[in-house]
Write a protein that holds these residues in place. Sequence first.
Motif, short mmCIF file in Angstrom:
data_model
loop_
_atom_site.label_atom_id
_atom_site.label_comp_id
_atom_site.label_asym_id
_atom_site.label_seq_id
_atom_site.Cartn_x
_atom_site.Cartn_y
_atom_site.Cartn_z
N LEU A 1 -7.20 2.64 0.92
CA LEU A 1 -7.61 1.42 1.63
C LEU A 1 -6.78 1.21 2.88
CD1 LEU A 1 -8.19 -1.08 -1.29
CD2 LEU A 1 -9.88 0.02 0.14
N ILE A 2 -5.48 1.47 2.78
CA ILE A 2 -4.62 1.27 3.96
C ILE A 2 -4.83 2.39 4.97
CG2 ILE A 2 -2.26 0.82 4.71
CD1 ILE A 2 -1.59 0.35 1.74
N ALA A 3 -4.86 3.63 4.44
CA ALA A 3 -4.87 4.78 5.34
C ALA A 3 -6.21 4.94 6.06
CB ALA A 3 -4.55 6.05 4.56
N GLY B 1 0.84 -2.63 8.47
CA GLY B 1 1.55 -3.14 7.30
C GLY B 1 1.75 -4.65 7.39
N ALA B 2 1.94 -5.14 8.62
CA ALA B 2 2.11 -6.59 8.81
C ALA B 2 0.79 -7.32 8.52
CB ALA B 2 2.58 -6.87 10.23
N PHE B 3 -0.34 -6.72 8.93
CA PHE B 3 -1.65 -7.31 8.60
C PHE B 3 -1.76 -7.45 7.08
CE2 PHE B 3 -3.86 -5.16 12.48
CZ PHE B 3 -3.13 -5.96 13.32
N LEU B 4 -1.37 -6.37 6.40
CA LEU B 4 -1.44 -6.33 4.94
C LEU B 4 -0.60 -7.45 4.33
CD1 LEU B 4 -1.34 -3.09 2.88
CD2 LEU B 4 0.04 -5.00 2.15
N VAL C 1 4.31 3.34 5.13
CA VAL C 1 4.91 4.66 5.27
C VAL C 1 4.11 5.68 4.47
CG1 VAL C 1 6.95 6.03 4.83
CG2 VAL C 1 7.19 3.71 5.68
N PHE C 2 3.71 5.31 3.24
CA PHE C 2 2.93 6.24 2.44
C PHE C 2 1.54 6.43 3.01
CE2 PHE C 2 6.28 5.16 -0.54
CZ PHE C 2 6.65 6.43 -0.92
N ALA C 3 1.01 5.36 3.60
CA ALA C 3 -0.29 5.49 4.26
C ALA C 3 -0.20 6.49 5.41
CB ALA C 3 -0.77 4.14 4.75
N PHE C 4 0.92 6.46 6.15
CA PHE C 4 1.11 7.43 7.22
C PHE C 4 1.12 8.85 6.67
CE2 PHE C 4 3.50 4.30 10.16
CZ PHE C 4 2.32 4.00 10.79
N LEU D 1 -9.34 12.25 -0.01
CA LEU D 1 -8.78 13.31 -0.85
C LEU D 1 -7.26 13.28 -0.84
CD1 LEU D 1 -11.01 16.45 -0.23
CD2 LEU D 1 -10.70 15.13 -2.33
N SER D 2 -6.71 13.14 0.37
CA SER D 2 -5.25 13.17 0.46
C SER D 2 -4.63 11.95 -0.20
CB SER D 2 -4.87 13.32 1.93
OG SER D 2 -4.06 12.29 2.36
N ALA D 3 -5.32 10.79 -0.13
CA ALA D 3 -4.80 9.60 -0.81
C ALA D 3 -4.74 9.84 -2.32
CB ALA D 3 -5.68 8.39 -0.50
N LEU D 4 -5.79 10.45 -2.86
CA LEU D 4 -5.79 10.76 -4.30
C LEU D 4 -4.65 11.71 -4.64
CD1 LEU D 4 -9.52 11.17 -5.35
CD2 LEU D 4 -7.98 9.23 -5.62
N ALA D 5 -4.52 12.76 -3.81
CA ALA D 5 -3.47 13.75 -4.08
C ALA D 5 -2.10 13.09 -4.06
CB ALA D 5 -3.54 14.87 -3.04
#
Lengths: 290, 386
Positions: free
Chosen positions: A20-22, A40-43, A226-229, A245-249
Amino acid sequence: MSTLVLLTLTGLGLGALYFLIASGLALIFGLMDVLNFAHGAFLTVSAYAAWRTAETFAGTGGLALAALVGTATGALLAIVVELVLIRRLYGRPREQILVTVGLSLAIPALVQAVWGADSRPFPVPEALSGTVGVLGAQVPVSRFVLIVAAGLVLAAVTLFLSRTRYGLIVRAGVENRAMVTALGIDVTRAFTLVFAIGGALAGLAGVLGGLYFGSLSPHQGTSLLVFAFVVVVIGGMGSIPGVALSALAVGLVQQYANYYVDGYGDFAVVVLLAAVVLARPAPRLAGGTA
Amino acid sequence: MTASPTPTPTTTENPTATAEAPPASPARPAPARQWWRGPIVPAAVLLVLAILPFSAVEVPILLDGPVNSPGSLQLLALCLVFAGLALGYDLMFGRTGLLSFGHALYVAGGAYGTQLAMTELGLGFFPAVLLALVGGAVAAVLLGAVSLRGLALGGIGFAMVTLAFAEAGSLWVQRNPGGMTGGEEGLPLHTEGVPEAFVGVQNTANVYWLSLGYLVLVAAVVWVAVSRPVGRIWQGIRDNEQRVSVLGYDPFRHKLGVFVLASTLGVLGGAMHLLVTAGVTPRSSTAQFTLTLLVMVVLGGSGTRWGPVIGGVLFTFLDQRLAVLASSELVDGLPEFLHAPLSEPMVILGALFVVAVYVAPGGIASIRRSLSWGPSRRTETKGAER
């Protein structure tokens, strides 16, 4: 076996949150070359808006309303930032990064000034606070909420990109912005739209993040960012399926490593990132890259 | 700002002269305006800074006590350390065009490394610093090589990979592995390992001079390096990397070199930070720490001689003093809705920074260039003495 199921579903839930973030980050970067540090600030702001709503209106209905408020807050904030700040800096990627960096410092500090630095418990309605038995594992319901939400978002974004006129403009803009502009299409409106979508997704992620962690704090958004990056770098910029895919991984690797390698999930993610970066072809001189 | 029409002053040449001299002031002979490019200004600034601990002048509002009171000296020492950190960071950002978001990893590495070398290995302060420097340089070579591969994705790839490495380090520190790093609380300085001359309130002046020594060292390294041929290559990489490689230089090797050099200066700065603040907290390892360095550099003027120094001193000073201001009676008199934003220095500094990106894209150091000649000298000197 039950541990593995629990880890997998939790990892999928975390991956859903990262997605969702990425996805918003990747869309914004792919189309506009803006690395949005303020994401991240929006979040964070959305999560606090949702928290205020959920405190006021209890129950599942209250949470649904909170999700709506959070998403709207994220979208609104993103639109304002795009119109007021980013728009003046098109074609100057470095200044754009700097402005979002300034926001990423100022906004969480403001949130901290208003609501305090300590983390707050996020009110989870009873219907979602229980667990469900899956193959002998007791999996918290909130994980399924996240996975379903991310699945819906993935479908919606994919449909938007493939079936709508604006989606077409966005996809074409990601491929070759100069050409789209040359064809007489107003890309700036697509920019605002993409920013709004990204902000809305960040807002939704803020609410679901509150649900996932059961708490919220002023700097939560920044650390999730940071993890979204990492997800965006692994998945490739501007590609939504790649990001999914990369988010799942990343989510799965983090959960497995956290359990099997004694809490070293974050390192496993960074090692994965380093491996992916090294496996890519050596940097070629692309001239004029950001 | 990398595309700025006036290239960075990497040599004794005056940037204003290259860009504006022919149309603007053809009458003025070149040597006359180069005097402050020479050693006079740095020497004067150094002299003023060096004798500050002997001055008992009261500076109302700006400082709580006289200049030579331990509180004021500690604040000034912290400003100097951050000036050095910002100057070292600018070696990558302003001089070579590398946007790293992971500099905090090396600063925290220097602070924690020095501390742990003292407590775990029983080394003295200076041998511990040396060990941290060696370790930091090795780490910088390895991680820098991987991060630079991220450039395949454009400059952003490098930024994100360095960020990820630093975040891993930050999380590791906060996790408090084996009770070594003290977790969220951090660690107090292991005073047994530090020479007596640098311990205690009565010796704050010595710590101040050591911080000044750090800033002088960083300034010497940075200013000399950028005036050498290698500095020209860095500048070339920043402005047009393709051309540099066509000329037969290896951009990768030079970028890795500047990354290692800047990181090593960061490690040393971390050790100084440990000494000045008499402890280390995970705050120095966070991405936010790197971002504040970036803000300092841009606010002061990236790629300029004095910009990062001015930015580092000014930002640190404001950050520390605004916190005091927030609890003062002045703020109490203001309307209620202003209390919250003013209680967090970062709100003001972040907003100020956003405004500065629009109003003064080249930073404080560049404001001088847009003014005419008379006042410009004064601005330069004033900024330098701050």
